[in-house]
Scaffold this motif. Structure first.
Motif, mmCIF file in Angstrom:
data_model
loop_
_atom_site.group_PDB
_atom_site.id
_atom_site.type_symbol
_atom_site.label_atom_id
_atom_site.label_comp_id
_atom_site.label_asym_id
_atom_site.label_seq_id
_atom_site.Cartn_x
_atom_site.Cartn_y
_atom_site.Cartn_z
ATOM 1 N N SER B 108 -4.088 58.925 89.557
ATOM 2 C CA SER B 108 -3.982 57.753 90.427
ATOM 3 C C SER B 108 -5.006 56.739 89.950
ATOM 4 N N LEU B 109 -4.547 55.504 89.787
ATOM 5 C CA LEU B 109 -5.312 54.480 89.080
ATOM 6 C C LEU B 109 -5.239 53.183 89.871
ATOM 7 N N ALA B 110 -6.365 52.760 90.472
ATOM 8 C CA ALA B 110 -6.401 51.446 91.125
ATOM 9 C C ALA B 110 -7.272 50.537 90.273
ATOM 10 N N LEU B 111 -6.640 49.496 89.752
ATOM 11 C CA LEU B 111 -7.295 48.615 88.781
ATOM 12 C C LEU B 111 -7.746 47.316 89.428
ATOM 13 N N ASP B 144 -0.125 57.422 90.334
ATOM 14 C CA ASP B 144 0.142 56.234 91.141
ATOM 15 C C ASP B 144 -0.685 55.097 90.569
ATOM 16 N N THR B 145 -0.192 53.865 90.704
ATOM 17 C CA THR B 145 -0.974 52.707 90.292
ATOM 18 C C THR B 145 -1.051 51.737 91.452
ATOM 19 N N SER B 146 -2.145 51.009 91.522
ATOM 20 C CA SER B 146 -2.334 50.042 92.586
ATOM 21 C C SER B 146 -3.324 48.997 92.087
ATOM 22 N N LEU B 154 -10.895 52.508 90.469
ATOM 23 C CA LEU B 154 -10.832 53.755 91.240
ATOM 24 C C LEU B 154 -9.874 54.712 90.553
ATOM 25 N N LEU B 155 -10.337 55.922 90.308
ATOM 26 C CA LEU B 155 -9.501 56.911 89.628
ATOM 27 C C LEU B 155 -9.511 58.209 90.413
ATOM 28 N N ASP B 156 -8.371 58.874 90.461
ATOM 29 C CA ASP B 156 -8.307 60.201 91.067
ATOM 30 C C ASP B 156 -7.419 61.050 90.172
#
Lengths: 343, 343
Positions: B108-111, B144-146, B154-156
């Motif tokens: 999961s990647l929030a850029l 997931d990307t956001s 933010l990475l999970d």
């Protein structure tokens, strides 16, 4: 079963930090693992990994979904229980779309310092999360905790499900001539969101935005009875998600606007606004699927009505992937207007 | 296999947002799924869920780990490839600790908006992530990307592994009299971190902080040969993690300070500082395990040296859970000084 209330006093949480928080979650998560499912989850929270034992002959389906404060919810408008419910509903809805049964879920939780000491908020959040986990038979088996460096609440849910090998419902598989169906009603989440964001109390009998119900039973039955040729869940809005399904299947679609099952929560809005909520609103977490025209579908499945909203057609170069047809028979391109990040 | 370079030009990424980003990741992730493992991952990125087919008779182990900018890494001090490598190494190290083989991983990647348009950074990040994924045979099968609402990266990571049912290495199982072992050397990650944070270039031949090597082979062999009574990975630091292992096993431990395998990267530091890095530094991602005193252990396993550093003893009320013994035989309580969030 009633939720097990954690008894960790606020002082203890402050003194022991992450360990106390994990212990609090671990104690309360026990209620999500009924004795009948313990053989599927031999080990939950507390080691380097959880251990899962999927039934022989099954495949495991996996999805992860972020829920980020300021993007997917707000702390001032969304009750703690709704935030907990919604983060899990997003993951479970993806399992429903494959026709899977939940095996277990994992939560990564980065808390702002203020919330990490707010036991009332934490208990409300866990109430929402764990009530749905119990209802869906989706045991919380692990995750991660951290302090949020930005001071914003960050959540990531991982949902794992099982189904008999080779039977998963996919986005691909829709064929020209197939009918297009949705479960439930559309636009309710957008209608309730508008109320929530305005700061008014949402007093409706149903809460499609605050407490959406993932359609696990409907998805499972669609797959078991081999009713659908393709399936996905409606998270980003019909106009965006149906385009995904069409691209995956290599087809196009025509939607009859007067057949859309508009959610009663939007009834006070104008007709164009109701249509906008149903087509582009997103987060309805209903199922979108296709079935051959000659396949007789029940009026409802798993307790949820099914509605035929259009037809799959062949994809043609220079033709729109989605066409909407109004009640006077006028045709126009339906452009994706749903939720997309980073746009 | 050489990484598949995505050809998405910057403009396309900007225009198409999340879909282009997912397509970029999907294309490059293909290289992490060799033909020999395709039957284990019938479906990767692109549907509501990925589909996994664990081998018959196996259990599935699952772990999730946040990596958050400002807490686990910085954008100005850590190269993009290191951030990608480290997020995956954290998850794989948990699999190693159970003695599992990777099945697949999810990101999961929030850029922040700036990075979502920075193809050079994105490719560097994916290089680091996917190089390790290929090396560890851990296919990237979804996520997931956001957009990050806080503007922080933010990475999970979710890592799934398999092992024969009922054989997982656990934190519990250590018994009084067992010897305590670690793989590799300790304190190297803390020593390199100090260099990285100072803004100097890390020019050492090994990179225990920037590019830690999860001990998958060592963990797998420990489990296959039934050498260990308990096992975990060293992520938070020996003084914190050994206390976790002792609590899970209901025992206490004595550590001989002069037997700790100090990492050569810390050699320029004073002896007390070297010990501090080895005991409390964290993020070494070595394995910590126990074995009966009469069990003959090899000097190295899976290409990594094993060192006996102490003994498990009975837990006694009012006695410390961890005791350190210096080279003059002086005994004192070893208090957890490692990493704990929310403290």
């Amino acid at each position: 079963m009633a939720p097990i209330r954690a008894r960790t006093p606020e002082k203890t949480l402050k003194q022991h930090g992450e360990l106390a928080l994990i212990e609090r979650i671990r104690l309360r998560a026990r209620s999500t693992l009924p004795a009948s499912r313990k053989r599927l989850v031999p080990l939950g929270i507390g080691d380097d990994c959880a251990i899962l034992a999927p039934p022989a002959g099954s495949e495991v389906v996996v999805t992860t979904d972020f829920s980020l404060e300021g993007r997917h919810f707000t702390l001032d408008r969304h009750p703690a229980a709704s935030i907990g419910h919604r983060v899990l509903a997003r993951g479970l809805s993806d399992l429903a779309a494959m026709g899977a049964q939940p095996l277990s879920v994992f939560l990564s939780l980065a808390l702002p310092r203020s919330l990490s000491l707010n036991t009332r908020w934490l208990d409300g959040f866990l109430d929402g999360l764990l009530d749905l986990a119990r209802k869906a038979k989706a045991p919380l088996a692990g995750g991660d905790t951290s302090e949020s460096p930005s001071g914003q609440l960050l959540l990531d849910i991982v949902a794992l499900g099982t189904l008999p090998a080779g039977t998963a419902l996919r986005r691909q598989g829709a064929r020209p001539g197939d009918r297009i169906y949705v479960s439930g009603a559309l636009g309710g989440a957008a209608a309730e969101l508008a109320v929530v964001l305005s700061g008014k109390r949402s007093r409706q009998p149903s809460h499609p935005h605050l407490y959406p119900e993932p359609r696990l039973r409907t998805g499972w039955m669609l797959r078991e009875r081999r009713l659908a040729t393709a399936c996905m869940d409606l998270s980003d809005g019909l106009s965006t998600d149906l385009a995904h399904l069409c691209r995956a299947s290599g087809v196009a679609a025509e939607i009859m606007l007067d057949q859309l099952p508009l959610h009663p929560l939007s009834r006070r809005a104008s007709q164009p606004e109701r249509l906008r909520m149903a087509l582009h609103g997103g987060e309805d977490y209903e199922l979108l699927f296709t079935a051959p025209a000659d396949r007789k579908l029940p009026r409802s499945l798993g307790g949820v009505p099914l509605t035929c909203i259009g037809t799959i057609v062949s994809a043609r170069p220079k033709s729109p992937i989605l066409t909407q047809i109004d009640n006077a028979g006028r045709r126009s391109a339906l452009l994706p207007g749903g939720w997309e990040h980073l746009r």
